[in-house]
Scaffold this motif. Structure first.
Motif, PDB file in Angstrom:
ATOM      1  N   TRP A 131      50.043  58.543  22.818  1.00 39.17           N
ATOM      2  CA  TRP A 131      50.638  57.294  23.290  1.00 39.17           C
ATOM      3  C   TRP A 131      51.849  56.892  22.467  1.00 39.17           C
ATOM      4  CZ3 TRP A 131      49.769  55.712  27.901  1.00 39.17           C
ATOM      5  CH2 TRP A 131      48.541  55.929  28.500  1.00 39.17           C
ATOM      6  N   SER A 134      54.160  58.709  20.800  1.00 34.20           N
ATOM      7  CA  SER A 134      55.393  59.446  21.102  1.00 34.20           C
ATOM      8  C   SER A 134      55.882  59.159  22.519  1.00 34.20           C
ATOM      9  CB  SER A 134      55.173  60.950  20.905  1.00 34.20           C
ATOM     10  OG  SER A 134      54.140  61.403  21.744  1.00 34.20           O
ATOM     11  N   VAL A 135      54.971  58.953  23.459  1.00 32.51           N
ATOM     12  CA  VAL A 135      55.377  58.634  24.828  1.00 32.51           C
ATOM     13  C   VAL A 135      56.022  57.260  24.879  1.00 32.51           C
ATOM     14  CG1 VAL A 135      54.511  58.166  27.153  1.00 32.51           C
ATOM     15  CG2 VAL A 135      53.707  60.170  25.913  1.00 32.51           C
ATOM     16  N   SER A 136      55.414  56.286  24.201  1.00 27.66           N
ATOM     17  CA  SER A 136      55.981  54.941  24.219  1.00 27.66           C
ATOM     18  C   SER A 136      57.314  54.891  23.471  1.00 27.66           C
ATOM     19  CB  SER A 136      55.001  53.931  23.635  1.00 27.66           C
ATOM     20  OG  SER A 136      54.708  54.251  22.291  1.00 27.66           O
ATOM     21  N   THR A 137      57.434  55.637  22.375  1.00 28.07           N
ATOM     22  CA  THR A 137      58.703  55.689  21.645  1.00 28.07           C
ATOM     23  C   THR A 137      59.802  56.303  22.518  1.00 28.07           C
ATOM     24  OG1 THR A 137      57.484  55.943  19.582  1.00 28.07           O
ATOM     25  CG2 THR A 137      59.809  56.523  19.540  1.00 28.07           C
ATOM     26  N   SER A 138      59.461  57.363  23.231  1.00 30.91           N
ATOM     27  CA  SER A 138      60.441  57.990  24.123  1.00 30.91           C
ATOM     28  C   SER A 138      60.839  57.040  25.243  1.00 30.91           C
ATOM     29  CB  SER A 138      59.864  59.274  24.720  1.00 30.91           C
ATOM     30  OG  SER A 138      59.536  60.181  23.705  1.00 30.91           O
ATOM     31  N   ALA A 139      59.870  56.298  25.791  1.00 33.74           N
ATOM     32  CA  ALA A 139      60.177  55.353  26.867  1.00 33.74           C
ATOM     33  C   ALA A 139      61.082  54.227  26.365  1.00 33.74           C
ATOM     34  CB  ALA A 139      58.885  54.783  27.438  1.00 33.74           C
ATOM     35  N   ALA A 153      63.160  54.350  23.824  1.00 33.64           N
ATOM     36  CA  ALA A 153      64.482  54.922  23.560  1.00 33.64           C
ATOM     37  C   ALA A 153      65.250  55.129  24.863  1.00 33.64           C
ATOM     38  CB  ALA A 153      64.343  56.244  22.808  1.00 33.64           C
ATOM     39  N   PHE A 154      64.574  55.591  25.908  1.00 37.36           N
ATOM     40  CA  PHE A 154      65.228  55.786  27.197  1.00 37.36           C
ATOM     41  C   PHE A 154      65.691  54.458  27.786  1.00 37.36           C
ATOM     42  CE2 PHE A 154      64.967  56.045  31.849  1.00 37.36           C
ATOM     43  CZ  PHE A 154      65.932  57.010  32.069  1.00 37.36           C
TER      44      PHE A 154
END
Length: 72
Positions: free
Chosen positions: A41, A43-48, A50-51
């Motif tokens: 969760w 890394s997915v939330s960090t990527s979201a 950042a996007f």
């Protein structure tokens, strides 16, 4: 002479077979179930995030960088 090599290889084959048989008697097979790794969760939330931040800056680039433009 060939009969000697035949008997020798027969004894060697029997010795290898007995070694493998005794070794397999000592091996114990077990099946261990494991849990799946947790969902990443963080890394997915960090990527979201950042996007979304990159998309926001791209969408508002005229407003954010207006004072840095050369105005004639």
């Amino acid at each position: 002479m060939a009969l000697f090599y035949l008997r020798s290889s027969d004894h060697d084959l029997y010795a290898i077979h007995s070694i493998v048989y005794h070794a397999s008697q000592e091996i114990e097979a077990s099946l261990t179930c494991f849990k799946d790794p947790p969902f990443p969760w963080f890394s997915v939330s960090t990527s979201a995030v950042a996007f979304i931040a990159i998309f926001y800056v791209y969408a508002k680039r005229d407003k954010l960088f207006r004072n840095k433009r050369k105005q004639f």
